[in-house]
Design an enzyme around this catalytic site. Structure first.
Site, PDB file in Angstrom:
ATOM      1  N   LEU A  23      -4.556   2.761 -14.040  1.00  0.00           N
ATOM      2  CA  LEU A  23      -4.748   1.847 -15.072  1.00  0.00           C
ATOM      3  C   LEU A  23      -5.100   0.430 -13.714  1.00  0.00           C
ATOM      4  O   LEU A  23      -6.378  -0.197 -14.617  1.00  0.00           O
ATOM      5  CB  LEU A  23      -3.355   2.028 -15.503  1.00  0.00           C
ATOM      6  CG  LEU A  23      -3.601   2.932 -16.177  1.00  0.00           C
ATOM      7  CD1 LEU A  23      -2.135   1.978 -17.917  1.00  0.00           C
ATOM      8  CD2 LEU A  23      -4.910   3.415 -17.406  1.00  0.00           C
ATOM      9  N   GLU A  24      -4.802   0.056 -13.135  1.00  0.00           N
ATOM     10  CA  GLU A  24      -4.582  -1.419 -12.252  1.00  0.00           C
ATOM     11  C   GLU A  24      -6.806  -1.171 -12.059  1.00  0.00           C
ATOM     12  O   GLU A  24      -7.073  -2.078 -12.209  1.00  0.00           O
ATOM     13  CB  GLU A  24      -3.839  -1.340 -11.909  1.00  0.00           C
ATOM     14  CG  GLU A  24      -2.028  -1.796 -11.796  1.00  0.00           C
ATOM     15  CD  GLU A  24      -1.688  -2.182 -11.015  1.00  0.00           C
ATOM     16  OE1 GLU A  24      -1.570  -1.400  -8.963  1.00  0.00           O
ATOM     17  OE2 GLU A  24      -0.791  -3.367 -11.027  1.00  0.00           O
ATOM     18  N   SER A  26       0.830  -1.141   0.060  1.00  0.00           N
ATOM     19  CA  SER A  26      -0.273  -0.448   0.169  1.00  0.00           C
ATOM     20  C   SER A  26       1.372   1.245  -0.061  1.00  0.00           C
ATOM     21  O   SER A  26       0.525   2.434  -0.414  1.00  0.00           O
ATOM     22  CB  SER A  26      -1.289   0.045   0.870  1.00  0.00           C
ATOM     23  OG  SER A  26      -2.011  -0.967   1.069  1.00  0.00           O
TER      24      SER A  26
END
Length: 379
Positions: free
Chosen positions: A241-242, A132
């Site tokens: 994009l992910e 993260s």
């Protein structure tokens, strides 16, 4: 907003459905997963159908499609094949970063072969202490003459075991700020000192997620993507994009579950009538439909906002958060509505439940999405 398909979008949707009817039936998907071997045949078929480079520039053999069209592609592929969507996802993100940040020579050498299915990529980003918190990357890239030496390790790098290149994020300047000292490198998978170990997982083992050790891996400066220490903006692009790809994939997966549940509710009889006539079943299915409708609006609106050049981080994070959490709920409801048969390995519903769980982590956890949304609201 009007999200009815344009003529081009409708043609794309139909072409992918035809592709999946040929290459991604339920039996083939189950066999691929059980084999735990990279689906090279599916990769080649995606390339032959012109699907691998949908969002990449036409000059390099790509489709040049916008994000909304790419979301439709992920939606339709995920409706039938998690493996196909995963292949498109990994190579699409890496290709987009090469197209955006690569030199003319890198784009020329890599994008055409990617679209043709001749080169495969993996995105080596996550580390054991930097998932993260991307600014916490610890894998180093030390300059050595005209080269760099990469040392450290990556975790959960999907596709690494079968890739030709690992697009690797590394800390190239220890003295710079946490977001300023990161570079991206195109590391050949056969580089000396690179050790790749597949990690068994709950679903999708046909495309292995891997631990990658970089033991003084030497690469040339030509392997660096973009400016030294300037990769943070590319990591943010890759993350967006992910998230959007994962959200669209959740939409397709959820539609597949609803399709299966509707067919079962019409065919399965208990107490002298189809179970779809029972109000308890109807209400659960109605809730699934509402979740899917809301999911579609969030995903399509986020993609459209990004296509129009808006700062769409909040919309993309909202779409990913809602889609991932609701795909999991829809999959659980699908298991309940199909009853005990869904628990057995020959039923696709249990695979869909396992695939839905991945969306809680891929592209960032639910907590990170909420953090980013809150930050965009000034909190």
């Amino acid at each position: 907003m009007d999200f009815r398909d344009t003529e081009q979008q409708a043609e794309l949707r139909q072409s992918i459905r035809a592709f999946c009817a040929t290459h991604c039936d339920s039996e083939s998907e189950a066999a691929r997963e059980q084999s735990e071997q990279y689906p090279a045949d599916l990769h080649r078929a995606l390339a032959a159908a012109g699907l691998l480079g949908l969002g990449l520039p036409r000059d390099y053999g790509g489709g040049g499609l916008d994000l909304l069209a790419q979301c439709i592609a992920f939606e339709e592929l995920s409706r039938h094949s998690g493996a196909a969507a995963n292949i498109l996802f990994i190579n699409g993100v890496c290709g987009a970063l090469v197209a955006a940040g690569g030199s003319p020579a890198q784009r020329e050498a890599l994008l055409g072969p990617l679209c043709a299915g001749e080169l495969r990529f993996a995105f080596a980003l996550t580390e054991s202490e930097a998932g993260s918190d991307l600014a916490g990357l610890s894998l180093t890239a030390q300059p050595r003459g005209e080269d760099y030496v990469l040392s450290g390790s990556k975790l959960y790098t999907t596709g690494a075991a079968d890739a030709h290149f690992l697009l690797t994020a590394a800390r190239s300047d220890a003295k710079a700020g946490p977001r300023q000292g990161i570079s991206l490198f195109l590391v050949p998978a056969d580089s000396a000192g690179l050790e790749i170990t597949a990690l068994p997982k709950l679903a999708g083992n046909e495309i292995a997620s891997c631990r990658v050790a970089y033991r003084d891996v030497q690469v040339s400066s030509d392997a660096r993507l973009g400016e030294a220490n300037g990769a943070w903006s590319w990591l943010m692009l890759g993350g967006a994009l992910e998230r959007l790809s994962v959200a669209a994939s959740c939409l397709g997966l959820s539609r597949a579950i609803l399709d299966a549940v509707l067919a079962h509710a019409a065919e399965r009889e208990q107490f002298g009538q189809p179970i779809g006539r029972f109000q308890a079943v109807q209400h659960r299915i109605a809730d699934m439909s509402v979740r899917i409708e809301a999911m579609q609006w969030l995903v399509y609106a986020a993609a459209q906002a990004a296509d129009l050049g808006a700062a769409a981080q909040r919309q993309i994070c909202s779409a990913k958060l809602f889609a991932a959490e609701n795909a999991q709920q829809i999959a659980q409801d699908g298991m309940r509505l199909l009853g005990g048969r869904a628990y057995f390995s020959d039923n696709p519903m249990q695979r869909r439940l396992r695939e839905a769980l991945l969306a809680l982590y891929a592209g960032g956890t639910m907590e990170i999405q909420r953090n980013l949304i809150a930050r965009s609201l000034g909190l």
